[in-house]
Write an enzyme that holds these catalytic residues in place. Structure first.
Site, PDB file in Angstrom:
ATOM      1  N   SER A   1      -6.873  66.044  49.395  1.00  0.00           N
ATOM      2  CA  SER A   1      -5.637  65.397  49.828  1.00  0.00           C
ATOM      3  C   SER A   1      -4.682  65.311  48.660  1.00  0.00           C
ATOM      4  O   SER A   1      -5.008  65.668  47.528  1.00  0.00           O
ATOM      5  CB  SER A   1      -5.926  64.003  50.371  1.00  0.00           C
ATOM      6  N   LYS A   2      -3.497  64.839  48.981  1.00  0.00           N
ATOM      7  CA  LYS A   2      -2.418  64.748  48.014  1.00  0.00           C
ATOM      8  C   LYS A   2      -2.847  64.052  46.711  1.00  0.00           C
ATOM      9  O   LYS A   2      -2.402  64.401  45.636  1.00  0.00           O
ATOM     10  CB  LYS A   2      -1.289  63.965  48.690  1.00  0.00           C
ATOM     11  N   ARG A   3      -3.731  63.087  46.853  1.00  0.00           N
ATOM     12  CA  ARG A   3      -4.058  62.341  45.631  1.00  0.00           C
ATOM     13  C   ARG A   3      -4.916  63.165  44.661  1.00  0.00           C
ATOM     14  O   ARG A   3      -5.100  62.794  43.516  1.00  0.00           O
ATOM     15  CB  ARG A   3      -4.678  60.995  46.001  1.00  0.00           C
TER      16      ARG A   3
ATOM     17  N   GLY B   1      -3.937  66.067  43.750  1.00  0.00           N
ATOM     18  CA  GLY B   1      -3.005  67.025  43.175  1.00  0.00           C
ATOM     19  C   GLY B   1      -2.183  67.589  44.310  1.00  0.00           C
ATOM     20  O   GLY B   1      -2.183  67.047  45.409  1.00  0.00           O
TER      21      GLY B   1
END
Ligand code: GLU
Length: 488
Positions: A252-254, A256
């Site tokens: 997921s976005k967290r 990267g």
């Protein structure tokens, strides 16, 4: 049978790294076997269609150099390669399935379907159509049609037996056929569902191997049922493991960026990204980490694709990027650096960016950055004379209390520089070391003064090489300018 593989993205969102890896593995397999790599755009879900996604798909493939032999723009004998332009094929086979008794029209309203779903949910049962329209008589269907009721086409899933396939990565996969829903093959808007569209296209395009993400495993039995009903031989399947974050949670976005193009914008090299993605879920020999495009092509095999979820590790990608920055040929880096600087340098730097300066900077900076987005800041002063340092920046810690000492050092340094006949870095260095001794300064302290004056920053490419590259005249001007800032 020649290898024909396809990458079949849906333009519903920006392609993320997982889907780009799917493209890469298909491309590698095609190149390894001298086969054909096809790009097919699966745009039948009109409600989620996003034209920017299409651009990003092309952009990601081009960035990584994954050229397609057939597909949009490339053409080919099996086109069109965009599903929304192939509706007549899906319609023909949907009809055939109905005529054969393998499919039927279903007139159930969305409200009715929602009720069934809710009811099954209450009973904690998986969602499933209750087959209400399965056995309507011809007259009943006629009546519904005459009333203007819209119909979808559903597959008449057999009530018994098993449906199975042999997956190259996962081995034998088997499902109880009775657990499979009477799934929709054509929607009421006339568009096929993904199942029918995959099967029809993979058959008509003579796809030999379907390499895709393993989120598709559970759909494959439905597709097998369609192949069987249509009397076609299914391709071979290889479902690749998902990519997880380093903490083993869904990527997921967290962890990267998610989209490959964001990595490009952050200054990762396509070579590094290709190497990195190629080793997520595939390995050469469990130890080799730096593998070139050519080596991948030579050694790629479906047999070495891993079954276990593989982790996306940003630190590893960054490390690899650094390794490629150190190892790529200078010409290639010159090209990459120049391209990057064209867009990243401030407007004060004249365009086009001077190639010769870039070429000479490559050996000075390639080991000092890990990503291309760090480049512009480091080298701005080679392209623009605008400096933004303050007197405090110039003095730093060493000369904080001694601006007259710093000014004297600048004057002396300018004289030494002026007197040099050969403007080459060993001579400049020798002169400045000599000066530090004479002034009873630590060499490091003097060099820091010079560094900020000449490059505008406390962190720069090696000082004397930088001075050589900037040229004598420009360096003298900058020392003069520093003096002005100090004595203002
Ligand atoms: N269009 C599907 C996707 O975007 C591809 C499915 C397949 O490769 O069969 O994931």
């Amino acid at each position: 049978m020649p290898v024909r593989v396809r990458f079949a993205p849906s333009p519903t969102g920006i392609p993320h790294v997982g889907s780009v890896r799917t493209a890469l593995f298909n491309w590698l397999y095609a190149r390894h076997t001298d086969g054909v790599f096809i790009l097919r755009i699966e745009d039948t879900d009109r409600s989620r269609y996003d034209p920017r996604a299409l651009e990003a798909i092309f952009g990601s493939l081009r960035w990584l150099g994954l050229d397609w032999d057939e597909g949009p723009e490339a053409g080919g004998d099996y086109g069109p390669y965009v599903q929304s332009e192939r509706l007549e094929h899906y319609e023909r086979y949907a009809r055939q399935l109905i005529e054969q008794g393998n499919a039927y029209e279903c007139f159930c309203s969305t409200e009715r379907l929602a009720e069934i779903r809710a009811e099954r949910q209450r009973r904690k049962q998986p969602p499933r159509y209750d087959r209400h329209c399965r056995d309507l008589t011809a007259a009943e269907r006629e009546e519904r049609r005459a009333a203007g009721d819209e119909a979808v086409v559903r597959f008449r899933t057999p009530d018994e037996g098993t449906t199975s396939f042999d997956d190259i990565v996962r081995g034998h996969v088997e499902f109880e056929t009775a657990t499979i829903d009477d799934f929709v093959v054509r929607k009421s808007d006339g568009f096929p569902t993904a199942h029918l569209a995959h099967v029809v296209d993979d058959h008509l395009m003579e796809i030999s191997h379907v390499l895709r993400g393993d989120e598709w495993v559970s759909s494959t039995p439905r597709q097998i049922l369609l192949y069987q009903a249509l009397g076609w031989e299914p391709p071979q399947f290889a479902h690749m493991s998902v990519i997880l974050g380093p903490d083993k949670a869904k990527l997921s976005k967290r962890h990267g960026a998610l989209s490959a193009l964001e990595y490009r914008d952050q200054g990762y090299l396509p070579e590094a990204m290709l190497n990195f993605l190629g080793l997520i879920g595939w390995s050469l020999d469990d130890k080799t980490v730096l593998i070139s495009r050519e080596q991948f092509i030579e050694h790629f095999s479906l047999e070495r694709m891993g079954k276990n979820p593989a982790a996306f590790d940003l630190e590893r990608l960054t490390w690899m990027n650094g390794a490629y920055l150190r190892e790529l040929p200078e010409e290639r880096l010159t090209e990459l650096f120049a391209e990057r600087l064209e867009s990243d340098l401030p407007d004060a730097a004249p365009r086009p960016i001077d190639r010769e300066t870039v070429r000479r900077l490559v050996p000075l900076v390639r080991e000092r950055i890990k990503r291309l987005d760090e480049l512009a800041e480091l080298v701005t002063s080679f392209f623009s004379d605008e400096m933004s340092y303050t007197a405090d920046d110039l003095l730093g810690k060493q000369f904080k209390e001694d601006s007259s000492g710093a000014a004297a050092a600048f004057r002396a340094a300018a004289q030494r520089a002026e007197a040099l006949s050969a403007w080459e870095h060993p001579a400049i260095e020798e002169a400045m070391r000599g000066l530090a001794d004479e002034l009873e300064l630590k060499a490091g302290a003097l060099f820091m003064l010079l560094r900020v004056a000449v490059t505008g920053r406390a962190i720069s490419p090696p000082l004397f090489e930088s001075m050589e590259l900037l040229g004598k005249e420009r360096c003298l001007k900058r020392l003069q300018a520093a003096l002005t800032v100090l004595t203002k």
